[in-house]
Design a protein around this motif. Structure first.
Motif, short mmCIF file in Angstrom:
data_model
loop_
_atom_site.label_atom_id
_atom_site.label_comp_id
_atom_site.label_asym_id
_atom_site.label_seq_id
_atom_site.Cartn_x
_atom_site.Cartn_y
_atom_site.Cartn_z
N ASN A 52 -8.41 50.37 61.24
CA ASN A 52 -9.87 50.07 61.40
C ASN A 52 -10.05 48.73 60.79
N GLU A 53 -11.42 48.41 60.78
CA GLU A 53 -11.77 47.02 60.12
C GLU A 53 -11.55 47.14 58.57
N GLU A 54 -12.09 48.06 58.20
CA GLU A 54 -12.30 48.25 56.64
C GLU A 54 -10.78 48.47 56.07
N ASP A 55 -9.91 49.18 56.64
CA ASP A 55 -8.42 49.31 56.13
C ASP A 55 -7.62 47.95 56.29
N ALA A 56 -7.91 47.31 57.52
CA ALA A 56 -7.27 46.06 57.67
C ALA A 56 -7.78 44.81 56.83
N THR A 57 -8.86 45.02 56.59
CA THR A 57 -9.57 43.80 55.54
C THR A 57 -8.92 44.27 54.17
N ASN A 58 -8.98 45.38 53.80
CA ASN A 58 -8.38 45.62 52.38
C ASN A 58 -7.09 45.40 52.29
N TYR A 59 -6.05 45.75 53.25
CA TYR A 59 -4.85 45.43 53.51
C TYR A 59 -4.43 44.01 53.22
N VAL A 60 -5.01 43.22 54.07
CA VAL A 60 -4.83 41.70 54.30
C VAL A 60 -5.42 40.71 52.75
N LEU A 61 -6.54 41.62 52.20
CA LEU A 61 -7.02 40.93 50.88
C LEU A 61 -5.86 41.12 49.80
N GLN A 62 -5.34 42.32 49.79
CA GLN A 62 -4.14 42.84 48.93
C GLN A 62 -3.18 41.87 49.04
N GLN A 63 -3.03 41.17 50.37
CA GLN A 63 -1.61 40.33 50.38
C GLN A 63 -2.16 38.65 50.04
N GLY A 64 -3.59 38.56 49.58
CA GLY A 64 -3.83 37.23 49.17
C GLY A 64 -4.76 36.57 50.22
N TRP A 65 -5.08 37.18 51.30
CA TRP A 65 -6.09 36.43 52.19
C TRP A 65 -7.36 36.34 51.51
N ALA A 66 -8.31 35.56 52.22
CA ALA A 66 -9.35 35.50 51.77
C ALA A 66 -10.42 35.91 52.85
N LEU A 67 -11.59 36.44 52.57
CA LEU A 67 -12.69 36.81 53.25
C LEU A 67 -13.93 35.96 53.32
N ASP A 68 -14.56 35.52 54.27
CA ASP A 68 -15.82 34.83 54.34
C ASP A 68 -16.69 35.76 54.71
N PRO A 69 -17.43 36.89 53.94
CA PRO A 69 -18.31 37.88 54.62
C PRO A 69 -19.50 37.42 55.43
N ALA A 70 -19.86 36.20 55.50
CA ALA A 70 -20.85 35.72 56.54
C ALA A 70 -20.54 35.45 57.83
N SER A 71 -19.11 35.04 58.08
CA SER A 71 -18.59 34.72 59.34
C SER A 71 -17.83 35.93 59.88
N ARG A 72 -17.22 37.16 58.89
CA ARG A 72 -16.27 37.83 58.83
C ARG A 72 -14.85 37.33 59.49
N MET A 73 -14.53 36.30 58.81
CA MET A 73 -13.28 35.71 59.23
C MET A 73 -12.59 35.66 57.95
N LEU A 74 -11.32 35.86 58.23
CA LEU A 74 -10.24 35.88 57.43
C LEU A 74 -9.52 34.70 57.15
N THR A 75 -9.34 34.12 55.76
CA THR A 75 -8.39 32.93 55.68
C THR A 75 -6.90 33.49 55.57
N VAL A 76 -5.90 32.94 56.10
CA VAL A 76 -4.64 33.69 56.12
C VAL A 76 -3.90 32.88 55.04
N LYS A 77 -3.22 33.60 54.14
CA LYS A 77 -2.48 33.04 53.02
C LYS A 77 -1.03 32.83 53.81
N LYS A 78 -0.71 31.53 53.95
CA LYS A 78 0.78 31.56 54.37
C LYS A 78 1.71 31.69 53.13
N LEU A 79 2.72 32.09 53.84
CA LEU A 79 3.81 32.63 52.65
C LEU A 79 4.62 31.17 52.48
N PRO A 80 5.12 31.10 51.10
CA PRO A 80 5.87 29.84 50.85
C PRO A 80 7.04 29.80 51.79
#
Length: 197
Positions: A145-173
């Protein structure tokens, strides 16, 4: 027919071996003239192919399964439904197919392992393919679900823009392999040899 090699592979979680083991057992049965229509573990065999991402072989196995088996064993149809969703790259549909059946104990082992593996593959796909992605699309790819997916990717270092509901992907080195130029290695060897003598 002795299915102990398959049972042992399932018990030891050697899921990548299941398709090959089933293929070998099927060849052995054919060579011995054994008719295995009803008792053959078609669902596990299909799931074995799906686990190693060999959808073509799963497709050919599906086509060879007698109609009577397909009609009488809903687990076989459920296993193939996963294959169909993979075939057409319906990522969210794969998750639905994985969760949409009450699997037997043997099949459940494979389904659980594949669900975990597939989730990792989807996450890696998102990381490699996107720089930004919507929460909704992320949830579809990850089967959450959207909440679990958001929490999961935020734990992976991604960033969230709450206004646009867009996630910025953290690229792996990117790990680059350093290669030694044989000429440089030769010059270094000569230099060290020169210093020592």
């Amino acid at each position: 027919m002795d299915f102990s090699p398959m049972t042992e592979a399932l018990a030891s979680k050697s899921f990548e071996k299941i398709a090959d083991i089933c293929d070998n057992l099927m060849l052995q049965a054919a060579a011995e003239g054994i008719a295995f229509q009803g008792e053959w573990p078609f669902a596990v065999h299909l799931l074995g192919y799906i686990f190693v991402n060999d959808i073509n072989s799963a497709r050919f196995l599906w086509k060879s399964i007698p109609l009577a088996i397909k009609e009488s064993q809903p687990e076989v149809v459920a296993a193939w439904k996963i294959g169909q969703k993979l075939w057409v790259r319906d990522y969210a549909g794969v998750h639905e197919a994985l969760r949409g059946f009450d699997w037997s104990q043997e099949a459940q082992l494979l389904v659980s392992a594949f669900t975990e593996l597939y989730g990792k593959r989807m996450f890696e796909l998102l990381v490699s393919a996107y720089s930004t992605i919507s929460i909704q699309d992320t949830a579809l790819f990850l089967g959450m679900n959207e909440e679990d997916a958001t929490n999961y990717v935020l734990q992976q270092g991604w960033a969230l823009d709450p206004a646009s509901r867009m996630l910025t992907v953290k690229k792996l080195p990117v790990v680059t392999e350093q290669r030694l130029d044989p000429n440089k290695l030769q010059r270094l060897t000569e230099y060290v040899f020169h210093l020592e003598h």
